[in-house]
Motif scaffolding. Structure first.
Motif, mmCIF file in Angstrom:
data_model
loop_
_atom_site.group_PDB
_atom_site.id
_atom_site.type_symbol
_atom_site.label_atom_id
_atom_site.label_comp_id
_atom_site.label_asym_id
_atom_site.label_seq_id
_atom_site.Cartn_x
_atom_site.Cartn_y
_atom_site.Cartn_z
ATOM 1 N N TYR A 34 0.865 -1.181 0.000
ATOM 2 C CA TYR A 34 0.000 0.000 0.000
ATOM 3 C C TYR A 34 0.905 1.236 0.000
ATOM 4 C CZ TYR A 34 -3.794 -3.177 1.225
ATOM 5 O OH TYR A 34 -4.711 -4.192 1.221
ATOM 6 N N PHE A 35 0.606 2.180 -0.892
ATOM 7 C CA PHE A 35 1.554 3.264 -1.140
ATOM 8 C C PHE A 35 0.970 4.638 -0.838
ATOM 9 C CE2 PHE A 35 2.556 -0.302 -3.911
ATOM 10 C CZ PHE A 35 3.879 -0.535 -3.582
ATOM 11 N N ILE A 36 1.853 5.510 -0.370
ATOM 12 C CA ILE A 36 1.526 6.907 -0.098
ATOM 13 C C ILE A 36 2.277 7.761 -1.104
ATOM 14 C CG2 ILE A 36 1.842 8.797 1.549
ATOM 15 C CD1 ILE A 36 1.566 5.271 2.827
ATOM 16 N N PHE A 37 1.586 8.702 -1.709
ATOM 17 C CA PHE A 37 2.180 9.565 -2.721
ATOM 18 C C PHE A 37 2.197 11.007 -2.222
ATOM 19 C CE2 PHE A 37 -0.045 6.024 -4.647
ATOM 20 C CZ PHE A 37 0.931 5.454 -5.445
ATOM 21 N N ARG A 38 3.344 11.645 -2.370
ATOM 22 C CA ARG A 38 3.480 13.048 -1.994
ATOM 23 C C ARG A 38 4.298 13.776 -3.055
ATOM 24 N NH1 ARG A 38 4.885 13.061 4.494
ATOM 25 N NH2 ARG A 38 2.924 12.166 5.252
ATOM 26 N N MET A 39 4.227 15.098 -2.996
ATOM 27 C CA MET A 39 5.049 15.926 -3.878
ATOM 28 C C MET A 39 6.094 16.647 -3.042
ATOM 29 S SD MET A 39 4.005 15.499 -6.989
ATOM 30 C CE MET A 39 4.701 16.897 -7.867
ATOM 31 N N SER A 40 7.350 16.592 -3.466
ATOM 32 C CA SER A 40 8.445 17.271 -2.781
ATOM 33 C C SER A 40 9.267 18.025 -3.808
ATOM 34 C CB SER A 40 9.329 16.255 -2.044
ATOM 35 O OG SER A 40 10.417 16.891 -1.408
ATOM 36 N N ASN A 41 9.204 19.351 -3.740
ATOM 37 C CA ASN A 41 9.922 20.200 -4.702
ATOM 38 C C ASN A 41 9.572 19.837 -6.141
ATOM 39 O OD1 ASN A 41 11.350 21.555 -2.606
ATOM 40 N ND2 ASN A 41 12.783 19.827 -2.499
ATOM 41 N N GLY A 42 8.289 19.574 -6.359
ATOM 42 C CA GLY A 42 7.812 19.269 -7.702
ATOM 43 C C GLY A 42 8.042 17.843 -8.150
ATOM 44 N N VAL A 43 8.580 17.006 -7.268
ATOM 45 C CA VAL A 43 8.856 15.603 -7.612
ATOM 46 C C VAL A 43 7.945 14.703 -6.788
ATOM 47 C CG1 VAL A 43 10.603 13.786 -7.640
ATOM 48 C CG2 VAL A 43 11.251 16.163 -8.145
#
Length: 206
Positions: free
Chosen positions: A162-171
């Motif tokens: 099960y995965f969590i997705f985030r944005m960090s500095n546009g990535v």
């Protein structure tokens, strides 16, 4: 023809079995629960010695108080628990996502000692929501209970899938559910260190 079909079906079943191989281990389950308890207990122990005036004291205008830190941790923990529950509703993802989270355990725990200063924002900012130390600590402890409840209730699930997705500095970044739990405890460790430094400051009331 029938033999070829049987070989094909057998190969498919082996492939499916390989895809469904459980990755989340009993040792990892035990580890995350112990880390949740140990970081919770350490923070509570540190603040238990503080008087109310010390708990709310700011050494300067830009440094958080003990109250700010504990309030912030409760907010972050509650947010992480919501995120963990949401991720269980995600659809299945390709096996390639497992490659994207390799090394994520170490990266999550390394956050505890990273020198770069983080910046809380939005709903994670402390707002002096609680009028006394007891209430602030109680809310943090309840958030810890919620985190433990998630991992206990879902111990039979393969939390590595099960995965969590985030944005960090546009990535876009990826973590599995277990790694988000590790990041939660690393975040606590980081702020426990911060709190101890504040208490050791010469300006902190004795």
């Amino acid at each position: 023809m029938k033999y070829a079909l049987l070989v094909f079906l057998f190969g498919c079943s082996l492939s499916l079995a390989a895809q469904q191989k459980r990755l989340y281990t009993t040792a990892e389950q035990e580890r995350i629960l112990k880390l949740l308890d140990s970081t919770h207990d350490e923070l509570v122990k540190v603040v238990s010695s503080l008087k109310e005036a010390q708990f709310f004291f700011h050494v300067d205008s830009i440094t958080w108080s003990a109250n700010d830190i504990v309030e912030h941790l409760g907010l972050i923990d509650e947010g992480y628990v919501r995120e963990l529950w949401f991720t269980l509703a995600q659809p299945s993802f390709p096996e390639s996502y497992l490659d994207s989270v390799k090394g994520g355990d170490e990266a999550a725990l390394a956050y505890a000692t990273q020198p770069e200063k983080g910046k809380a924002r939005g709903t994670n900012l402390p707002r002096n929501r609680y009028c006394n130390k007891q209430t602030c600590v109680r809310v943090f402890s309840e958030a810890n209970d919620l985190a433990k409840e998630f991992f206990t209730a879902n111990a039979s699930k393969d939390l590595r899938r099960y995965f969590i997705f985030r944005m960090s500095n546009g990535v876009r970044t990826y973590k599995d559910a277990y790694q988000l739990g590790l990041l939660l405890v690393a975040h606590r460790m980081r702020h426990i260190t911060q709190l101890k430094k504040i208490m050791a400051d010469a300006r902190f009331p004795k």
